[in-house]
Design an enzyme around this catalytic site. Structure first.
Site, PDB file in Angstrom:
ATOM      1  CG  PHE A 118     -41.219  27.598  35.520  1.00 29.79           C
ATOM      2  CD1 PHE A 118     -41.552  28.489  36.406  1.00 29.79           C
ATOM      3  CD2 PHE A 118     -39.978  26.813  35.753  1.00 29.79           C
ATOM      4  CE1 PHE A 118     -40.683  29.051  37.355  1.00 29.79           C
ATOM      5  CE2 PHE A 118     -39.177  27.199  36.938  1.00 29.79           C
ATOM      6  CZ  PHE A 118     -39.559  28.611  37.596  1.00 29.79           C
ATOM      7  CD1 TRP A 142     -42.109  28.588  28.132  1.00 31.44           C
ATOM      8  CD2 TRP A 142     -40.520  27.864  29.618  1.00 31.44           C
ATOM      9  NE1 TRP A 142     -42.441  27.100  28.210  1.00 31.44           N
ATOM     10  CE2 TRP A 142     -41.453  26.769  29.221  1.00 31.44           C
ATOM     11  CE3 TRP A 142     -39.778  27.775  30.514  1.00 31.44           C
ATOM     12  CZ2 TRP A 142     -41.260  25.541  29.764  1.00 31.44           C
ATOM     13  CZ3 TRP A 142     -39.670  26.627  30.977  1.00 31.44           C
ATOM     14  CH2 TRP A 142     -40.366  25.423  30.879  1.00 31.44           C
ATOM     15  CG  HIS A 143     -37.705  29.821  33.159  1.00 22.80           C
ATOM     16  ND1 HIS A 143     -37.316  29.990  31.991  1.00 22.80           N
ATOM     17  CD2 HIS A 143     -37.239  28.818  33.451  1.00 22.80           C
ATOM     18  CE1 HIS A 143     -36.366  28.969  31.629  1.00 22.80           C
ATOM     19  NE2 HIS A 143     -36.170  27.914  32.491  1.00 22.80           N
ATOM     20  N   GLY A 144     -41.529  32.132  34.114  1.00 22.45           N
ATOM     21  CA  GLY A 144     -42.626  32.588  35.005  1.00 22.45           C
ATOM     22  C   GLY A 144     -42.568  33.972  34.818  1.00 22.45           C
TER      23      GLY A 144
END
Lengths: 475, 340
Positions: free
Chosen positions: A475, A322-324
């Protein structure tokens, strides 16, 4: 339009008086229009994406709520989930998966000409899609009634203080505040101002100055010096915390002076002594989202130990992704998943350690555990911040085998920057921990509080580093 | 009402007092932790000198206040050739600390079996005149065999800016906080230059290169040549380093603007034009006095691979400069042995 810019100050100075003099209905309209203007200032082309996501989810929620037919309800939930994940996947992960597939094929000697998309990532897409998604799921679970009007739901999705970098609000919490008239008291106004000021200080003084230290080392080529890497890691650990917590505090402050109550996103995470506690304190809005909409539906801890480990690992892996869109984020998620699994395995043994009756010794033991766990978190940040897995390995190697001071290890400069940045943070956080209240400083004696504001004002005035974006915007 | 007004006044006083205390603490911190070179040792007649075991911009100085480890003593061993490098930030290696050209020079000489020790006696910010003064009064005690001097030509750009202040401003400056606030400058170099000129009441049309720069430079060179002759030191002259040319000056104009903020009455265009004149003067002086002239620009390309900005060398640039100097030293030593 960043919170720490003059453009935003001007924008808010126009919006806020209009908001104050309006009635509830007009307040919501003003907020909706200003939120779209706020988002449009990043890139107006993505406004349609935001509007489309909002419209689809609202339509699906109304349809889900309006029927008792489970197949029909699932169908509309499926549309909502698919549309959100498709938008997210297309804009955020397409190139990542395409390049990963290309790399994988090349391992087997196959050369595939993948087509990459030349697109920019819409700011805050991960935040608002998750927020919107939670709404339809909550309606599906009958935890929530859909918003009566599209514009109310649109405001819930696009409310500008938390639109681009969270906290990821739940409809059960924020939507009722949108629907009901809000009250702004003088106390809440000052509390909000304090949160904005503290958030600004965390961002422009602490985080942005620590960024210089971290960036200098992380952007340099190998070979690395272990001391420098260690200092850069500490710097990054506090940079990312202050950057994100600063944004969240400013969002909460802005919300508060407008009569909203936005959820707490960070609750002294670096005081945690184990991974479970850490994830109860770090990015709370995301971790609770993952728990409620991923971990528990997967079975949580109800289906035996092995399935629980799988669920923990999978949840953290997705949390990392989800962060990247990069393997370093996946590795970071996997690392935290592993920590959680290991903690779950060893926690029964840790619980058997006899409690020490001395309060001092107990405090010392907690301190040792917090310091130890902080270093484990820092090892995770190495994966998170490194440009590649190779760089992460080089840096880890330097910490393990090249930990020495050389003539060109710029200790004094690092020391001043980090010590000055962190000492205020530490004082504030110790006070917050001692009182068990994140607003503890606000409740200090006025003279002491005024002196602290003076120090913060001075440091912002002369040592703020302009030009750094919020890390979580990407993000 | 009066009580409330009084308490507000107290809080304002606490707030202002905190700002002032912070400004004072900050001043002493700067002095103690990372002193700007003006304050390393304020002897204006001989310029700035590094403090013993000091730290300047994260670079540790040695026991003599030079940028290096303690690898040599002031007392000279007779058999070893001692080379002293004078200069400013260009030689000091401000932007690429370990990779300064004197260090490379030492490596090249040792690799070629020349028993030499190279002393990097450069000091950022010093003018040519100050370096010559410093050498005459202090560094001569190191008894170098060879002296290399390599610095930027900005020291001939005119007098550093001094603001004319009124009585009230002088009074306000008694407060460390207000002084700090008054000295706060815009980030943009052009805006900073405009502000400085406005403060100094200098009109743009009045700006130009200092008229007496070349005669001053000649005077300094002559003095240096005389000192070296009197002490049996072999001086090697070299041109000023510069990345900026007529072709690429536009790209580096911002740097020049940023730099001339220290000398706000100087016109950047004029600076570029005068460069050739300075370097011609150096070459002519070397020829006239029979002094070795090292054209250290040989092999240096006018791009950012070799320079950090308009004059500070990158590691690669520093290596090229060191190689050119080494070649000149080899040739000179060969000539000496041959009795030329």
């Amino acid at each position: 339009m960043l919170f720490n810019t003059y453009q935003f100050a001007l924008f808010f100075l126009i919006v806020y008086p209009l908001y104050l003099i309006s009635g509830h209905k007009w307040q919501n309209r003003i907020l909706l229009v200003s939120s779209y203007i706020f988002y449009g200032c990043w890139d107006w082309r993505f406004l349609s994406l935001l509007a489309l996501t909002t419209a689809i989810d609202h339509y699906c929620a109304v349809k889900i709520y309006g029927t008792e037919d489970i197949r029909r309800r699932k169908f509309f939930l499926g549309i909502s989930v698919c549309s959100n994940l498709t938008v997210l996947g297309f804009f955020k992960y397409f190139n990542f998966f395409a390049s990963s597939l290309q790399d994988l094929l090349s391992v087997f000697g196959l050369h595939a000409e993948m087509r990459f998309l030349n697109i920019i990532l819409p700011v805050g897409i991960s935040f608002y899609t998750f927020q919107s998604l939670s709404y339809t799921i909550d309606v599906f679970r009958r935890n929530l009634k859909p918003a009566p009007r599209l514009q109310d739901f649109a405001l819930f999705v696009s409310y500008f203080p938390q639109l681009v970098a969270g906290p990821i609000e739940r409809a059960t919490h924020l939507l009722p505040q949108v629907l009901a008239p809000r009250r702004i008291s003088i106390d809440r106004f000052f509390e909000g101002c304090y949160l904005i000021f503290w958030g600004l200080f965390e961002k422009v003084y602490i985080a942005d100055n620590l960024a210089k230290t971290a960036d200098a080392v992380f952007s340099a080529p190998a070979p690395y010096n272990g001391i420098q890497v260690l200092l850069a890691l500490y710097a990054f650990a506090f940079q990312i915390f202050c950057d994100f917590d600063g944004y969240s505090n400013m969002a909460r402050g802005l919300g508060r002076i407008m009569g909203f109550d936005i959820m707490v996103n960070f609750n002294l995470p670096y005081f945690s002594t184990d991974p479970r506690e850490f994830w109860q304190r770090w990015h709370i809005s995301l971790s609770t989202w993952l728990k409620d909409y991923l971990y528990i539906p997967l079975g949580g801890n109800r289906r035996g130990e092995l399935i629980t480990y799988r669920n923990l690992a999978l949840t953290m892996l997705i949390g990392g992704l989800w962060h990247g869109a990069a393997w370093t984020f996946v590795a970071w998620g996997a690392y935290h998943g592993m920590l959680l699994v290991l903690y779950r395995i060893f926690q029964p043994y840790l619980a058997k350690v006899p409690l020490i009756k001395s309060r001092l010794m107990n405090g010392a033991w907690t301190f040792v555990r917090a310091v130890f766990f902080f270093h484990l978190v820092c090892a995770g940040w190495l994966l998170f911040r490194a440009g590649s897995m190779a760089q992460a390995w080089d840096m880890l190697y330097a910490v393990l085998y090249n930990l020495r001071v050389t003539q060109y290890t710029p200790i004094p400069s690092y020391f001043w920057l980090m010590a000055s940045s962190l000492s205020i943070l530490l004082i504030v956080q110790l006070s917050q921990r001692a009182r068990g209240d994140l607003m503890a400083v606000f409740k200090w004696p006025r003279a002491l509080k005024t002196a602290l504001y003076g120090i913060m004002f001075y440091l912002i005035l002369f040592y703020a580093s302009p030009g750094y974006h919020f890390i979580y915007f990407q993000f | 009402m009066v009580k409330k007004a009084f308490s507000i006044a107290v809080y304002i006083a606490v707030f202002c007092g905190t700002l002032e205390i912070m400004a004072q603490l900050d001043y002493y911190r700067i002095m103690a932790v990372d002193p700007p070179f003006e304050t390393i040792q304020d002897k204006t007649d001989i310029g700035f000198k590094g403090v013993k075991y000091g730290v300047w911009q994260n670079i540790r100085l040695n026991r003599y206040g030079f940028h290096d480890f303690d690898i040599y003593l002031k007392e000279k061993k007779t058999h070893r050739i001692r080379i002293m490098c004078l200069g400013d930030s260009v030689t000091f290696g401000t932007f690429s600390a370990p990779y300064n050209w004197p260090r490379f020079l030492q490596s090249i000489l040792r690799a070629n079996k020349v028993d030499a020790e190279v002393i990097n006696a450069s000091m950022p910010g010093n003018t040519y005149t100050q370096l010559v003064d410093l050498f005459e009064k202090e560094y001569i005690g190191f008894r170098p065999d060879i002296l290399l001097i390599y610095k930027d030509f900005r020291s001939y750009l005119g007098e550093p800016f001094k603001e004319k202040e009124g009585r009230w401003k002088r009074l306000l400056r008694k407060s460390y906080f207000i002084e700090r606030f008054l000295d706060k400058e815009p980030e943009d170099p052009r805006a900073r230059l405009a502000l400085k000129r406005r403060k100094a009441k200098i009109k743009d049309s009045d700006c130009g290169i200092a008229k007496d720069a070349i005669p001053n430079y000649v005077k300094d060179l002559e003095r240096l040549i005389r000192i070296c002759r009197q002490n049996g030191i072999m001086l090697i002259l070299s041109p000023f380093p510069n990345l900026t040319t007529e072709e690429n000056k536009g790209a580096y104009m911002d740097y020049i603007y940023a730099l001339v903020c220290y000398y706000p009455a100087v016109d950047p265009e004029q600076c570029l034009k005068s460069m050739t004149e300075f370097n011609d003067t150096t070459r002519k002086m070397a020829e006239a006095n029979g002094i070795p002239y090292a054209d250290i620009t040989m092999g240096l390309e006018h791009n950012m691979e070799y320079f950090h900005d308009d004059c500070h060398l990158s590691p690669k640039g520093a290596w090229v400069v060191a190689r050119n100097y080494a070649e000149c030293i080899f040739n000179t030593l060969k000539d000496r042995r041959a009795g030329k």
